[in-house]
Design an enzyme around this catalytic site. Sequence first.
Site, PDB file in Angstrom:
ATOM      1  N   LYS A  55      44.496  47.380  53.885  1.00  0.00           N
ATOM      2  CA  LYS A  55      44.837  48.660  54.512  1.00  0.00           C
ATOM      3  C   LYS A  55      44.838  48.551  56.039  1.00  0.00           C
ATOM      4  O   LYS A  55      45.103  49.527  56.738  1.00  0.00           O
ATOM      5  CB  LYS A  55      43.816  49.735  54.109  1.00  0.00           C
ATOM      6  CG  LYS A  55      43.619  49.895  52.619  1.00  0.00           C
ATOM      7  CD  LYS A  55      43.816  51.329  52.203  1.00  0.00           C
ATOM      8  CE  LYS A  55      43.767  51.517  50.700  1.00  0.00           C
ATOM      9  NZ  LYS A  55      45.006  51.069  50.047  1.00  0.00           N
ATOM     10  N   LYS A  84      36.762  33.792  56.727  1.00  0.00           N
ATOM     11  CA  LYS A  84      35.898  34.202  57.842  1.00  0.00           C
ATOM     12  C   LYS A  84      35.081  33.049  58.425  1.00  0.00           C
ATOM     13  O   LYS A  84      34.808  33.015  59.615  1.00  0.00           O
ATOM     14  CB  LYS A  84      34.974  35.346  57.410  1.00  0.00           C
ATOM     15  CG  LYS A  84      35.724  36.666  57.217  1.00  0.00           C
ATOM     16  CD  LYS A  84      34.777  37.801  56.870  1.00  0.00           C
ATOM     17  CE  LYS A  84      35.559  39.074  56.584  1.00  0.00           C
ATOM     18  NZ  LYS A  84      34.697  40.201  56.224  1.00  0.00           N
ATOM     19  N   ASN A 142      35.422  38.022  61.863  1.00  0.00           N
ATOM     20  CA  ASN A 142      36.469  38.854  61.241  1.00  0.00           C
ATOM     21  C   ASN A 142      37.518  39.311  62.260  1.00  0.00           C
ATOM     22  O   ASN A 142      38.464  40.002  61.899  1.00  0.00           O
ATOM     23  CB  ASN A 142      35.875  40.069  60.504  1.00  0.00           C
ATOM     24  CG  ASN A 142      35.470  41.177  61.459  1.00  0.00           C
ATOM     25  OD1 ASN A 142      35.261  40.937  62.641  1.00  0.00           O
ATOM     26  ND2 ASN A 142      35.371  42.385  60.953  1.00  0.00           N
ATOM     27  N   GLY A 163      29.649  36.471  52.503  1.00  0.00           N
ATOM     28  CA  GLY A 163      30.088  36.687  53.884  1.00  0.00           C
ATOM     29  C   GLY A 163      29.806  38.091  54.374  1.00  0.00           C
ATOM     30  O   GLY A 163      29.452  38.277  55.548  1.00  0.00           O
ATOM     31  N   ALA A 164      29.948  39.074  53.500  1.00  0.00           N
ATOM     32  CA  ALA A 164      29.761  40.462  53.935  1.00  0.00           C
ATOM     33  C   ALA A 164      28.294  40.716  54.296  1.00  0.00           C
ATOM     34  O   ALA A 164      27.995  41.334  55.325  1.00  0.00           O
ATOM     35  CB  ALA A 164      30.210  41.421  52.843  1.00  0.00           C
ATOM     36  N   ARG A 166      21.737  37.231  43.190  1.00  0.00           N
ATOM     37  CA  ARG A 166      21.624  36.448  41.945  1.00  0.00           C
ATOM     38  C   ARG A 166      21.209  35.020  42.277  1.00  0.00           C
ATOM     39  O   ARG A 166      20.278  34.463  41.709  1.00  0.00           O
ATOM     40  CB  ARG A 166      22.996  36.401  41.248  1.00  0.00           C
ATOM     41  CG  ARG A 166      23.338  37.539  40.388  1.00  0.00           C
ATOM     42  CD  ARG A 166      24.636  37.311  39.681  1.00  0.00           C
ATOM     43  NE  ARG A 166      25.675  36.660  40.499  1.00  0.00           N
ATOM     44  CZ  ARG A 166      26.967  36.720  40.248  1.00  0.00           C
ATOM     45  NH1 ARG A 166      27.406  37.391  39.201  1.00  0.00           N
ATOM     46  NH2 ARG A 166      27.842  36.096  41.021  1.00  0.00           N
ATOM     47  N   TYR A 200      35.364  50.121  48.016  1.00  0.00           N
ATOM     48  CA  TYR A 200      35.856  51.499  48.003  1.00  0.00           C
ATOM     49  C   TYR A 200      37.070  51.568  47.090  1.00  0.00           C
ATOM     50  O   TYR A 200      37.651  50.545  46.723  1.00  0.00           O
ATOM     51  CB  TYR A 200      36.251  51.953  49.427  1.00  0.00           C
ATOM     52  CG  TYR A 200      37.209  50.997  50.074  1.00  0.00           C
ATOM     53  CD1 TYR A 200      36.739  49.974  50.894  1.00  0.00           C
ATOM     54  CD2 TYR A 200      38.575  51.068  49.822  1.00  0.00           C
ATOM     55  CE1 TYR A 200      37.601  49.065  51.454  1.00  0.00           C
ATOM     56  CE2 TYR A 200      39.446  50.159  50.387  1.00  0.00           C
ATOM     57  CZ  TYR A 200      38.966  49.162  51.195  1.00  0.00           C
ATOM     58  OH  TYR A 200      39.830  48.248  51.735  1.00  0.00           O
TER      59      TYR A 200
HETATM   60  P1  NDP Z   1      31.514  36.810  48.627  1.00  0.00           P
HETATM   61  O1  NDP Z   1      32.398  36.323  47.545  1.00  0.00           O
HETATM   62  O2  NDP Z   1      31.264  35.954  49.836  1.00  0.00           O
HETATM   63  O3  NDP Z   1      30.064  37.169  48.010  1.00  0.00           O
HETATM   64  C1  NDP Z   1      29.962  37.900  46.845  1.00  0.00           C
HETATM   65  C2  NDP Z   1      28.506  38.271  46.583  1.00  0.00           C
HETATM   66  O4  NDP Z   1      28.491  39.141  45.452  1.00  0.00           O
HETATM   67  C3  NDP Z   1      27.602  37.096  46.244  1.00  0.00           C
HETATM   68  O5  NDP Z   1      26.342  37.327  46.832  1.00  0.00           O
HETATM   69  C4  NDP Z   1      27.512  37.162  44.712  1.00  0.00           C
HETATM   70  O6  NDP Z   1      26.289  36.666  44.199  1.00  0.00           O
HETATM   71  C5  NDP Z   1      27.548  38.640  44.500  1.00  0.00           C
HETATM   72  N1  NDP Z   1      28.022  39.077  43.184  1.00  0.00           N
HETATM   73  C6  NDP Z   1      29.277  38.987  42.667  1.00  0.00           C
HETATM   74  N2  NDP Z   1      29.327  39.532  41.444  1.00  0.00           N
HETATM   75  C7  NDP Z   1      28.081  39.987  41.163  1.00  0.00           C
HETATM   76  C8  NDP Z   1      27.502  40.651  40.048  1.00  0.00           C
HETATM   77  N3  NDP Z   1      28.206  40.966  38.969  1.00  0.00           N
HETATM   78  N4  NDP Z   1      26.185  40.970  40.105  1.00  0.00           N
HETATM   79  C9  NDP Z   1      25.449  40.670  41.195  1.00  0.00           C
HETATM   80  N5  NDP Z   1      25.950  40.031  42.294  1.00  0.00           N
HETATM   81  C10 NDP Z   1      27.246  39.698  42.266  1.00  0.00           C
HETATM   82  O7  NDP Z   1      32.122  38.224  49.063  1.00  0.00           O
HETATM   83  P2  NDP Z   1      31.928  38.967  50.459  1.00  0.00           P
HETATM   84  O8  NDP Z   1      30.507  38.872  50.830  1.00  0.00           O
HETATM   85  O9  NDP Z   1      32.941  38.520  51.444  1.00  0.00           O
HETATM   86  O10 NDP Z   1      32.317  40.483  50.100  1.00  0.00           O
HETATM   87  C11 NDP Z   1      31.510  41.266  49.244  1.00  0.00           C
HETATM   88  C12 NDP Z   1      32.159  42.632  49.052  1.00  0.00           C
HETATM   89  O11 NDP Z   1      32.136  43.392  50.259  1.00  0.00           O
HETATM   90  C13 NDP Z   1      33.621  42.513  48.657  1.00  0.00           C
HETATM   91  O12 NDP Z   1      33.820  43.322  47.528  1.00  0.00           O
HETATM   92  C14 NDP Z   1      34.384  43.037  49.844  1.00  0.00           C
HETATM   93  O13 NDP Z   1      35.551  43.731  49.449  1.00  0.00           O
HETATM   94  C15 NDP Z   1      33.390  43.991  50.481  1.00  0.00           C
HETATM   95  N6  NDP Z   1      33.584  44.136  51.936  1.00  0.00           N
HETATM   96  C16 NDP Z   1      33.879  45.398  52.419  1.00  0.00           C
HETATM   97  C17 NDP Z   1      34.059  45.584  53.773  1.00  0.00           C
HETATM   98  C18 NDP Z   1      34.378  46.944  54.280  1.00  0.00           C
HETATM   99  O14 NDP Z   1      34.786  47.056  55.444  1.00  0.00           O
HETATM  100  N7  NDP Z   1      34.201  47.997  53.502  1.00  0.00           N
HETATM  101  C19 NDP Z   1      33.940  44.474  54.735  1.00  0.00           C
HETATM  102  C20 NDP Z   1      33.587  43.207  54.123  1.00  0.00           C
HETATM  103  C21 NDP Z   1      33.442  43.072  52.767  1.00  0.00           C
HETATM  104  P3  NDP Z   1      26.056  35.069  44.012  1.00  0.00           P
HETATM  105  O15 NDP Z   1      25.820  34.538  45.391  1.00  0.00           O
HETATM  106  O16 NDP Z   1      24.877  34.967  43.154  1.00  0.00           O
HETATM  107  O17 NDP Z   1      27.325  34.534  43.385  1.00  0.00           O
END
Ligand code: NDP
Length: 272
Positions: free
Chosen positions: A16, A66, A87, A130-131, A152, A215
């Site tokens: 977006k 990133k 970012n 990353g977030a 996890r 979102y």
């Molecule tokens: P990553 O892929 O780097 O990390 C994902 C994380 O989610 C990991 O810690 C992973 O755990 C965990 N995870 C995934 N599935 C599950 C589950 N079912 N149960 C528990 N933990 C889970 O993604 P990002 O950190 O880059 O992004 C995370 C989210 O934040 C995304 O959905 C992204 O869209 C959103 N975001 C929103 C922004 C905004 O401006 N609103 C800005 C940046 C991100 P594990 O390490 O154990 O695999």
Amino acid sequence: MTDRYAVIGNPIAHSKSPEIHMEFARQTDQSLTYERLLAPLDGFVETVEAFRAAGGRGLNVTVPFKEEAFRYATRLTARAEASGAVNTLRFDEQGVLGDNTDGMGLVRDLRANHGIMLYGTRMLLLGAGGAARGVIGSLVGEQPERLVIANRTLSKAQDIADSFGQAIEVMAYDALVTERFDIIINATSASLTAEVPPLPENVYAGARVAYDMVYGAEITPFMARAAQAGCPICLDGLGMLVEQAGESFYLWRNVRPATGPVLALLRASLHA
Ligand code: NDP
């Protein structure tokens, strides 16, 4: 020549950011273009170089680039340096400036848009990707009474805590059963696959605010679970998206856009 900006990622079609930045530009009377740039998974640097050669002035960077953007930058802001992820890139006479505006975006959304005080609160951050890395410095800056990361894969949460060298605690999900928090921030991608992090029910129930970085048109699975457990304020990450964009726009153009009207427009378009 009109200044060119873009958001780079893979995938990128859903982004977006072009709508947000073009609205900022219209509002502040800035002449620029903003596009989506799909980079091959192994072609981040080549795609950025081609964009710069064609007159590109700056980029937003999203999944999965990133960390590569962090390495590509020749200078880093302190908050980018702390998070290990970038970012926002700005191309200027001195080279490539890398910033990370995600943490500022989250804090501004919570504080300014929702009036939520963060100082002295007990915060729980879910996820260690990353977030999570991008926002933790800003959360620490708000001086919570306590900041716990749960993930996890515990080692990833520990890596983040170690690299910040602050009083950040790391806990496994099931160990949280006896804990209470004021604010829970979901920085996992679980909601994207209609899952919720394995958080004990009573932790949701005891919280005042549950914030999902994801979102959408509907409330996210995480928000639904928190609301069902009795958490009174459940928020999604659309405001964070707009606020981090506002901060990037400011870095590029030195003009601060009004984010409120753009957030309202975007929210309406999700429901259209
Ligand atoms: P990553 O892929 O780097 O990390 C994902 C994380 O989610 C990991 O810690 C992973 O755990 C965990 N995870 C995934 N599935 C599950 C589950 N079912 N149960 C528990 N933990 C889970 O993604 P990002 O950190 O880059 O992004 C995370 C989210 O934040 C995304 O959905 C992204 O869209 C959103 N975001 C929103 C922004 C905004 O401006 N609103 C800005 C940046 C991100 P594990 O390490 O154990 O695999």
